[in-house]
Motif scaffolding. Sequence first.
Motif, PDB file in Angstrom:
ATOM      1  N   ALA A 229      -4.241   1.081   1.675  1.00  0.00           N
ATOM      2  CA  ALA A 229      -2.689   1.301   2.044  1.00  0.00           C
ATOM      3  C   ALA A 229      -2.012   0.186   1.761  1.00  0.00           C
ATOM      4  O   ALA A 229      -0.733   0.398   1.345  1.00  0.00           O
ATOM      5  CB  ALA A 229      -3.026   1.458   3.709  1.00  0.00           C
ATOM      6  N   ASP A 230      -2.439  -1.026   1.703  1.00  0.00           N
ATOM      7  CA  ASP A 230      -1.475  -2.161   1.298  1.00  0.00           C
ATOM      8  C   ASP A 230      -1.000  -1.757  -0.145  1.00  0.00           C
ATOM      9  O   ASP A 230       0.163  -2.270  -0.449  1.00  0.00           O
ATOM     10  CB  ASP A 230      -2.287  -3.463   1.306  1.00  0.00           C
ATOM     11  CG  ASP A 230      -2.593  -3.877   2.725  1.00  0.00           C
ATOM     12  OD1 ASP A 230      -1.611  -3.448   3.916  1.00  0.00           O
ATOM     13  OD2 ASP A 230      -3.658  -4.464   3.028  1.00  0.00           O
ATOM     14  N   GLN A 231      -1.983  -1.636  -1.029  1.00  0.00           N
ATOM     15  CA  GLN A 231      -1.580  -1.561  -2.493  1.00  0.00           C
ATOM     16  C   GLN A 231      -0.589  -0.264  -2.711  1.00  0.00           C
ATOM     17  O   GLN A 231       0.554  -0.587  -3.157  1.00  0.00           O
ATOM     18  CB  GLN A 231      -2.758  -1.270  -3.456  1.00  0.00           C
ATOM     19  CG  GLN A 231      -3.630  -2.690  -3.555  1.00  0.00           C
ATOM     20  CD  GLN A 231      -4.523  -2.590  -2.424  1.00  0.00           C
ATOM     21  OE1 GLN A 231      -4.516  -1.930  -1.445  1.00  0.00           O
ATOM     22  NE2 GLN A 231      -5.556  -3.670  -2.418  1.00  0.00           N
ATOM     23  N   TYR A 232      -0.813   0.845  -1.897  1.00  0.00           N
ATOM     24  CA  TYR A 232       0.053   1.862  -1.783  1.00  0.00           C
ATOM     25  C   TYR A 232       1.508   1.516  -1.425  1.00  0.00           C
ATOM     26  O   TYR A 232       2.309   1.776  -1.823  1.00  0.00           O
ATOM     27  CB  TYR A 232      -0.373   3.045  -0.881  1.00  0.00           C
ATOM     28  CG  TYR A 232       0.564   4.165  -0.486  1.00  0.00           C
ATOM     29  CD1 TYR A 232       0.715   5.299  -1.471  1.00  0.00           C
ATOM     30  CD2 TYR A 232       1.408   3.822   0.562  1.00  0.00           C
ATOM     31  CE1 TYR A 232       1.827   6.058  -1.078  1.00  0.00           C
ATOM     32  CE2 TYR A 232       2.315   4.979   1.005  1.00  0.00           C
ATOM     33  CZ  TYR A 232       2.637   6.023  -0.035  1.00  0.00           C
ATOM     34  OH  TYR A 232       3.584   7.105   0.495  1.00  0.00           O
ATOM     35  N   ALA A 233       1.527   0.778  -0.384  1.00  0.00           N
ATOM     36  CA  ALA A 233       2.782   0.236   0.107  1.00  0.00           C
ATOM     37  C   ALA A 233       3.618  -0.583  -0.597  1.00  0.00           C
ATOM     38  O   ALA A 233       4.773  -0.691  -0.780  1.00  0.00           O
ATOM     39  CB  ALA A 233       2.548  -0.609   1.708  1.00  0.00           C
ATOM     40  N   ASP A 234       2.697  -1.387  -1.560  1.00  0.00           N
ATOM     41  CA  ASP A 234       3.636  -2.281  -2.552  1.00  0.00           C
ATOM     42  C   ASP A 234       4.117  -1.364  -3.484  1.00  0.00           C
ATOM     43  O   ASP A 234       5.068  -1.690  -4.161  1.00  0.00           O
ATOM     44  CB  ASP A 234       2.579  -3.034  -3.282  1.00  0.00           C
ATOM     45  CG  ASP A 234       2.114  -4.555  -2.478  1.00  0.00           C
ATOM     46  OD1 ASP A 234       2.937  -4.724  -1.488  1.00  0.00           O
ATOM     47  OD2 ASP A 234       1.118  -5.257  -2.817  1.00  0.00           O
ATOM     48  N   CYS A 235       3.383  -0.364  -3.904  1.00  0.00           N
ATOM     49  CA  CYS A 235       4.083   0.600  -5.040  1.00  0.00           C
ATOM     50  C   CYS A 235       5.058   1.158  -4.392  1.00  0.00           C
ATOM     51  O   CYS A 235       6.129   1.131  -4.968  1.00  0.00           O
ATOM     52  CB  CYS A 235       2.938   1.503  -5.563  1.00  0.00           C
ATOM     53  SG  CYS A 235       3.385   2.466  -6.648  1.00  0.00           S
ATOM     54  N   PHE A 236       5.101   1.887  -3.467  1.00  0.00           N
ATOM     55  CA  PHE A 236       6.088   2.822  -2.921  1.00  0.00           C
ATOM     56  C   PHE A 236       7.424   1.828  -2.187  1.00  0.00           C
ATOM     57  O   PHE A 236       8.483   2.312  -2.268  1.00  0.00           O
ATOM     58  CB  PHE A 236       5.781   3.764  -1.880  1.00  0.00           C
ATOM     59  CG  PHE A 236       5.443   5.141  -2.540  1.00  0.00           C
ATOM     60  CD1 PHE A 236       5.950   6.244  -2.379  1.00  0.00           C
ATOM     61  CD2 PHE A 236       4.441   5.111  -3.426  1.00  0.00           C
ATOM     62  CE1 PHE A 236       5.499   7.217  -2.962  1.00  0.00           C
ATOM     63  CE2 PHE A 236       4.022   6.289  -4.191  1.00  0.00           C
ATOM     64  CZ  PHE A 236       4.383   7.458  -3.904  1.00  0.00           C
ATOM     65  N   GLY A 237       6.993   0.665  -1.949  1.00  0.00           N
ATOM     66  CA  GLY A 237       7.968  -0.377  -1.668  1.00  0.00           C
ATOM     67  C   GLY A 237       8.862  -0.785  -2.920  1.00  0.00           C
ATOM     68  O   GLY A 237       9.964  -1.451  -2.508  1.00  0.00           O
ATOM     69  N   ASN A 238       8.654  -0.575  -3.883  1.00  0.00           N
ATOM     70  CA  ASN A 238       9.185  -0.757  -5.422  1.00  0.00           C
ATOM     71  C   ASN A 238       9.707   0.568  -5.764  1.00  0.00           C
ATOM     72  O   ASN A 238       9.028   1.151  -6.100  1.00  0.00           O
ATOM     73  CB  ASN A 238       8.110  -1.728  -6.035  1.00  0.00           C
ATOM     74  CG  ASN A 238       8.720  -1.981  -7.549  1.00  0.00           C
ATOM     75  OD1 ASN A 238       8.964  -1.352  -8.275  1.00  0.00           O
ATOM     76  ND2 ASN A 238       9.214  -3.092  -7.745  1.00  0.00           N
ATOM     77  N   ALA A 239      11.009   0.182  -6.136  1.00  0.00           N
ATOM     78  CA  ALA A 239      11.908   1.657  -6.650  1.00  0.00           C
ATOM     79  C   ALA A 239      11.167   2.082  -7.725  1.00  0.00           C
ATOM     80  O   ALA A 239      10.868   3.207  -8.043  1.00  0.00           O
ATOM     81  CB  ALA A 239      13.164   1.336  -6.694  1.00  0.00           C
ATOM     82  N   SER A 240      10.928   1.137  -8.872  1.00  0.00           N
ATOM     83  CA  SER A 240      10.110   1.329 -10.159  1.00  0.00           C
ATOM     84  C   SER A 240       8.603   1.925 -10.183  1.00  0.00           C
ATOM     85  O   SER A 240       8.478   3.232 -10.673  1.00  0.00           O
ATOM     86  CB  SER A 240      10.313   0.019 -11.070  1.00  0.00           C
ATOM     87  OG  SER A 240      11.650  -0.159 -11.274  1.00  0.00           O
TER      88      SER A 240
END
Length: 292
Positions: A229-240
């Motif tokens: 979940a943390d890695q998912y949040a990192d990704c979706f928290g970044n627009a690119s």
Amino acid sequence: MRSVGLVVGLIVAGLTLAACPDTTELPADDDPGSDGQGGAQTLYADSLCGQCVATACAGQIGACAAEPECASALECLNACPIDAAGNADPACEAACPIPTSDGAAGALTALTTCRTLGDGATCEACGVVPMGHPLLNQVCDPPVSADACTACEEEFCCETRCNGPCQGYITCMQGCGGDVPCQDDCAGTHVEGVAEFGRWLACQLPHCRDYCQSLIPSPCLECGLVHCADQYADCFGNASCYLRFWCGSSCDTAACYQACDAKYPEANALMGAWLLCVGDSCLGGPCDGGEL
């Protein structure tokens, strides 16, 4: 909430298919390898903590090293002395250069998440008390809505609501009918909305997928959300990284995925960190087909 259902449904459906800076303070004798009293001082790279993190976060470190600005920040971190807990000295780390390019910043974010929230946080020599990801640990008031989906958002995702810019992006996407150039135009026109929508999903899907009909993940994605979940949040928290994910959601060939990587190269580190975690945790199980 209902207005986002179509776009969210499409996304979920698609998912199924570093030298230290000159300002860094050094010990009194100006020798970074000294403790200021004539004795040798352990640097982070040589410490038990640094060595453990180097193993636990090898993938993220490799991605960081491939980005020159991130590599400079990493070199700086490695040259920091350790603190009493055995981790890198916070003042030295804070003085390290901050990447300005999206790709390098994303790579450093992925590495920092691994060190502080992920596998690196389990290194006992670092003395780290893992803290929750900020997008997944928002401070909210008690929910008031009678609707379970809305109440979940109120309780867990109050800081990342889908407001005006986000709604504008969704409305634009709903009018595209799957046309990729149209979707690209929406992303270019609604830059703030893209970022807001990505952050909304970063919290909403991990927390509220059991309560919102538009957020039902595939078994593979479910496994990824449970373990990564943390890695998912990192990704979706970044627009690119969100846009890279959206791009790949309609792919069914390696060439298509490679084209998405080339289209959003600045997202590669964050996307790679999440996929690495999913691969380690879910391949051979729910993700046998290789699709999220």
